[in-house]
Write a protein that holds these residues in place. Structure first.
Motif, short mmCIF file in Angstrom:
data_model
loop_
_atom_site.label_atom_id
_atom_site.label_comp_id
_atom_site.label_asym_id
_atom_site.label_seq_id
_atom_site.Cartn_x
_atom_site.Cartn_y
_atom_site.Cartn_z
N HIS A 211 13.54 7.46 -9.20
CA HIS A 211 12.85 7.15 -10.45
C HIS A 211 11.87 6.01 -10.18
O HIS A 211 11.93 5.33 -9.15
CB HIS A 211 13.85 6.74 -11.53
CG HIS A 211 14.70 5.58 -11.13
ND1 HIS A 211 15.90 5.72 -10.48
CD2 HIS A 211 14.50 4.23 -11.24
CE1 HIS A 211 16.42 4.53 -10.23
NE2 HIS A 211 15.59 3.61 -10.67
N GLU A 212 10.96 5.79 -11.12
CA GLU A 212 10.00 4.72 -10.97
C GLU A 212 10.71 3.37 -11.02
O GLU A 212 11.58 3.13 -11.85
CB GLU A 212 8.95 4.78 -12.08
CG GLU A 212 7.85 3.74 -11.92
CD GLU A 212 6.73 3.90 -12.93
OE1 GLU A 212 5.90 2.98 -13.03
OE2 GLU A 212 6.68 4.96 -13.60
N ALA A 213 10.35 2.50 -10.10
CA ALA A 213 10.94 1.17 -10.06
C ALA A 213 10.36 0.30 -11.17
O ALA A 213 9.25 0.52 -11.64
CB ALA A 213 10.65 0.52 -8.71
N ILE A 214 11.14 -0.69 -11.61
CA ILE A 214 10.60 -1.68 -12.53
C ILE A 214 9.47 -2.40 -11.80
O ILE A 214 9.64 -2.83 -10.66
CB ILE A 214 11.69 -2.69 -12.94
CG1 ILE A 214 12.80 -1.98 -13.72
CG2 ILE A 214 11.09 -3.83 -13.78
CD1 ILE A 214 13.99 -2.86 -14.00
N PRO A 215 8.28 -2.47 -12.42
CA PRO A 215 7.15 -3.09 -11.72
C PRO A 215 7.48 -4.45 -11.12
O PRO A 215 8.03 -5.32 -11.78
CB PRO A 215 6.09 -3.21 -12.83
CG PRO A 215 6.40 -2.06 -13.74
CD PRO A 215 7.90 -1.98 -13.75
N HIS A 216 7.19 -4.57 -9.82
CA HIS A 216 7.32 -5.82 -9.06
C HIS A 216 8.77 -6.29 -8.92
O HIS A 216 9.01 -7.47 -8.64
CB HIS A 216 6.45 -6.90 -9.69
CG HIS A 216 5.04 -6.46 -9.92
ND1 HIS A 216 4.18 -6.15 -8.88
CD2 HIS A 216 4.35 -6.23 -11.07
CE1 HIS A 216 3.01 -5.75 -9.38
NE2 HIS A 216 3.09 -5.80 -10.69
N ASN B 269 1.22 -0.08 -8.83
CA ASN B 269 0.36 1.09 -8.87
C ASN B 269 -0.72 0.92 -7.81
O ASN B 269 -1.60 0.06 -7.94
CB ASN B 269 -0.27 1.25 -10.25
CG ASN B 269 -1.05 2.55 -10.40
OD1 ASN B 269 -1.72 3.00 -9.47
ND2 ASN B 269 -0.96 3.16 -11.57
N ILE B 270 -0.65 1.71 -6.76
CA ILE B 270 -1.56 1.52 -5.63
C ILE B 270 -2.98 2.01 -5.90
O ILE B 270 -3.88 1.78 -5.10
CB ILE B 270 -1.02 2.21 -4.37
CG1 ILE B 270 -0.77 3.70 -4.63
CG2 ILE B 270 0.24 1.51 -3.87
CD1 ILE B 270 -0.43 4.50 -3.41
N ALA C 295 12.82 2.54 -1.25
CA ALA C 295 11.70 2.71 -2.17
C ALA C 295 10.43 3.04 -1.42
O ALA C 295 10.30 2.77 -0.22
CB ALA C 295 11.50 1.43 -3.00
N GLY C 296 9.47 3.63 -2.13
CA GLY C 296 8.20 3.95 -1.52
C GLY C 296 7.23 4.56 -2.51
O GLY C 296 7.58 4.84 -3.66
N TRP C 297 6.00 4.79 -2.05
CA TRP C 297 4.95 5.41 -2.86
C TRP C 297 4.69 6.82 -2.34
O TRP C 297 4.90 7.12 -1.18
CB TRP C 297 3.66 4.61 -2.76
CG TRP C 297 3.68 3.28 -3.42
CD1 TRP C 297 3.32 3.00 -4.71
CD2 TRP C 297 4.03 2.02 -2.83
NE1 TRP C 297 3.44 1.65 -4.96
CE2 TRP C 297 3.87 1.02 -3.83
CE3 TRP C 297 4.48 1.62 -1.56
CZ2 TRP C 297 4.12 -0.33 -3.60
CZ3 TRP C 297 4.75 0.28 -1.33
CH2 TRP C 297 4.56 -0.68 -2.33
#
Length: 254
Positions: free
Chosen positions: A26-31, A79-80, A147-149
C-alpha cells in the motif's frame, strides 16, 4: 511432459534485474521513511531506476547491479514526479561496488556504496537508516518491511512510495527456487511463496527493514516477481561498509 517440467524448472531459476515494484502493499505515509533514496541511472543502453537508503550525509547504500555510467540520487521524495520542496537531488560522485562483485555472477556480493557530490541536508524528511551490527541475525518468521517506487502489478503504475510487510523464510526455501542462493552468510530469503506480498524486479537496492534497522538489500527474484525474493545480508558486509566510508572524507557543500 518431461519438456514441460524442464521449462518450468528453467523459468523458476531465471532472474532479471529491471525497475521495480512493490506487490501486495500500500502507499506509505508521506515521508515516513525519510532514509529512502530514489536512484535515476543511465547505462550504455537505457535509463533505469533503483532504490537505496541514506547511511551517512554523503553516502547511500544500494545494490551493485544498479550501477550506471551516470547516477543521480533523489532524497526526501514521496511522489517522484512532483517537485516537492522536501526533495534533494544530488549527483553521485563515486559508485563503489563491493570489490568481489562480478557482473558475470550478479547474485553474489550485490552491494554498493554511492558517494554523493555533496552531503545531504538532514531534515525531518531526510535522515539515516540504522545499519546492523556485524553479528546481527534475522530468523525465519520475523516480520520486516520493504518499500519502493514503481509498478504495483501488471500494467499498474504508481509514482508514490509504496511499502509492504514481508516474512523472513528459511534458507532451504530459497535454495529450492534459486541455484545462485549461496547461504545465510551472504543472503536472506524473504517472502512467503503462498502470499503475493513482495518487492519485485528492481525495487533493487532498497532496504529490508526489521525493527527499524536495515538488515538486507533487495537483490534478485524469480522472473515472474513472485516471492520468495533474495536480499543481500548487510551484517556480513559491515566491515567493508565501515572501512570504505572511513576512507573517504565527508564532503562539504558545493
Amino acid at each position: 511432459l518431461h519438456a514441460s517440467k524442464t521449462l518450468t524448472a528453467y523459468l523458476l531459476c531465471v532472474r532479471i534485474f529491471l525497475p521495480g515494484k512493490i506487490i501486495g502493499g500500500h502507499e506509505a505515509i508521506p515521508h515516513s521513511r525519510p532514509y529512502m533514496a530514489f536512484l535515476q541511472i543511465k547505462t550504455l543502453f537505457q535509463k533505469i531506476t533503483c532504490g537505496g537508503f541514506l547511511v551517512r550525509e554523503d553516502f547511500v547504500l544500494t545494490a551493485a547491479h544498479c550501477r550506471g555510467s551516470s547516477m543521480k540520487v533523489i532524497l526526501g521524495a514521496h511522489n517522484i514526479k512532483e517537485r516537492e520542496s522536501s526533495q534533494q537531488v544530488i549527483p553521485v560522485k563515486r559508485a563503489i561496488p563491493h570489490p568481489n562483485y562480478q557482473r558475470k555472477k550478479p547474485h553474489l556480493n550485490d552491494i554498493m556504496l554511492l558517494q554523493l557530490k555533496k552531503k545531504a541536508n538532514l531534515t525531518d524528511k531526510v535522515s539515516f537508516l540504522r545499519l546492523p551490527t556485524k553479528t546481527a541475525q534475522v530468523t525465519p518468521g520475523m516480520v520486516c518491511s520493504v518499500a519502493g517506487w514503481g509498478s504495483t502489478g501488471v500494467k499498474k503504475t504508481t509514482v508514490t512510495l509504496h511499502e509492504v510487510e514481508v516474512k523472513i523464510q528459511t534458507d532451504q526455501e530459497c535454495m529450492f527456487y534459486f541455484k545462485s542462493y549461496y547461504n545465510e552468510s551472504v543472503h536472506i530469503c524473504v517472502g512467503d511463496h503462498n502470499i503475493n506480498k513482495s518487492s519485485s524486479q528492481g525495487d533493487s537496492g532498497g532496504p529490508l527493514v526489521c525493527n527499524d534497522v536495515a538488515q538486507g538489500i533487495v537483490s534478485f527474484a524469480k522472473q515472474d516477481g513472485t516471492p520468495p525474493r533474495v536480499y543481500t545480508k548487510i551484517s556480513s558486509f559491515m566491515r567493508w561498509i565501515e572501512e570504505t566510508m572511513r576512507s573517504f572524507k565527508l564532503q562539504g557543500p558545493d
